[in-house]
Design an enzyme around this catalytic site. Sequence first.
Site, PDB file in Angstrom:
ATOM      1  N   ASP A  67       0.646  -1.241   0.039  1.00 24.42           N
ATOM      2  CA  ASP A  67       0.154  -0.027   0.109  1.00 24.42           C
ATOM      3  C   ASP A  67       0.814   1.168   0.003  1.00 24.42           C
ATOM      4  OD1 ASP A  67       0.806  -0.436   2.592  1.00 24.42           O
ATOM      5  OD2 ASP A  67      -0.996  -0.397   3.632  1.00 24.42           O
ATOM      6  N   ASN A 136      -8.267  -1.758  13.751  1.00 26.37           N
ATOM      7  CA  ASN A 136      -9.753  -1.954  13.792  1.00 26.37           C
ATOM      8  C   ASN A 136      -9.875  -3.307  12.686  1.00 26.37           C
ATOM      9  OD1 ASN A 136      -8.488  -1.142  11.199  1.00 26.37           O
ATOM     10  ND2 ASN A 136      -9.779   0.348  10.912  1.00 26.37           N
ATOM     11  N   HIS A 138      -7.825  -3.671   9.878  1.00 27.92           N
ATOM     12  CA  HIS A 138      -7.591  -3.776   8.535  1.00 27.92           C
ATOM     13  C   HIS A 138      -6.078  -4.440   8.249  1.00 27.92           C
ATOM     14  CE1 HIS A 138      -5.012  -0.032   9.478  1.00 27.92           C
ATOM     15  NE2 HIS A 138      -4.309  -0.675   9.493  1.00 27.92           N
ATOM     16  N   GLU A 143      -9.990  -1.078   4.802  1.00 24.78           N
ATOM     17  CA  GLU A 143     -10.603  -0.775   6.040  1.00 24.78           C
ATOM     18  C   GLU A 143     -11.972  -1.670   6.197  1.00 24.78           C
ATOM     19  OE1 GLU A 143      -8.945   0.952   8.099  1.00 24.78           O
ATOM     20  OE2 GLU A 143      -8.087   2.725   7.237  1.00 24.78           O
TER      21      GLU A 143
HETATM   22  P1  PGA Z   1       1.560  -1.218  12.786  1.00 27.05           P
HETATM   23  O1  PGA Z   1       0.638  -0.797  11.845  1.00 27.05           O
HETATM   24  O2  PGA Z   1       2.575  -2.129  12.518  1.00 27.05           O
HETATM   25  O3  PGA Z   1       2.433   0.381  13.130  1.00 27.05           O
HETATM   26  O4  PGA Z   1       0.941  -1.466  14.119  1.00 27.05           O
HETATM   27  C1  PGA Z   1       0.116  -2.280  11.319  1.00 27.05           C
HETATM   28  C2  PGA Z   1      -1.214  -1.706  10.291  1.00 27.05           C
HETATM   29  O5  PGA Z   1      -1.862  -0.676  10.406  1.00 27.05           O
HETATM   30  O6  PGA Z   1      -1.251  -2.408   9.396  1.00 27.05           O
END
Ligand code: PGA
Length: 241
Positions: A67, A136, A138, A143
Site C-alpha cells: 500500500d 480495527n 484492517h 478498512e
Molecule cells: P503497525 O501498523 O505495524 O504500525 O501497528 C499495522 C497496520 O496498521 O497495518
Amino acid sequence: MQLEWTETGEAFAGQAAARVASLLAETPDAAIALPTGSTPIGLYARLRAMEAAGELPLSHAHFFNLDEYVGVAPANRHSFAAFLRRHLLDEADIPAEHIRLLRGDAPDIEAEAAAHDAAVAARGGLDLAILGLGSNGHIAFNEPGAPWDAGTHVVPLTEATRMANAAYFPDGFQVPSHGLTMGIGMIRAARRVLLMVSGPAKAEALGALLAARPDPDWPVTALCGHPGLTVIADAALRGVR
Ligand code: PGA
C-alpha cells in the site's frame, strides 16, 4: 492456520524471518508483498542481517509494496516506498528491476493500480504476503467494509488509521485522506500469508480472526480458512482466544 506465540521481540522477528527464509529456500525467485508500520521493523532488520551474513540471498526474489499514500511521491520520506527502501530494499542486494513500489503521486492513479496488479500477475501472483494488522482489523489499507474480491485500488482512510499513522511523524506530516492498496482478493490469492500481530491494541482484531467467522467489518477475517496462513503474535496477545 498456524498460530505461533512469541515471548520476545527477538523471537517475534526471528520466527517471521525464518518463514521468509524457508520460502526463499524453496522458491528463490518468490514474489513477496511487504508491509509498512512498526510491526515488521524487526523482521526487516533480521532479513538484512541474514543477508549480510550470506545466509539469505534476496537478489532473486521480487518485492512489491502492499500500500501507499495517494499523492505522496516515492521519494518523499513519508511514503511507504521510502520506508521500505530505508528498512530493507536499499540495504540489501536486490536488483532495481525486482522492486515494484506503488507511485502514490502517479498522474493516473487507476492506471498505477492496474500496473501494480499486472506486475504481480506477471510473476504468477504472490508467493507470500507479509501483513501487519490494524487495531480495527484492517490488512494493508483495506478498512472495515472493504470488498473481499478487489485488486489494487484507491480507498478513503479512516480517521483511526490516519491518527495511528500520524503518530509516526512528529514533524506534523498530514496523513493523506486516501490510500492505494492491494485489495483483499489479491492478498487472499497469495500462496502464503504471514500475519504479524504485535501489541495489546490488536487484541480485538486478532480475536476476530481466531473466532473464525468471516465478517466484512473485520477485514482480517477474510483470511479465515486460508490454507497458507501463518499468524505470529507477541506476548502482549497471549490471552486472546
Ligand atoms: P503497525 O501498523 O505495524 O504500525 O501497528 C499495522 C497496520 O496498521 O497495518
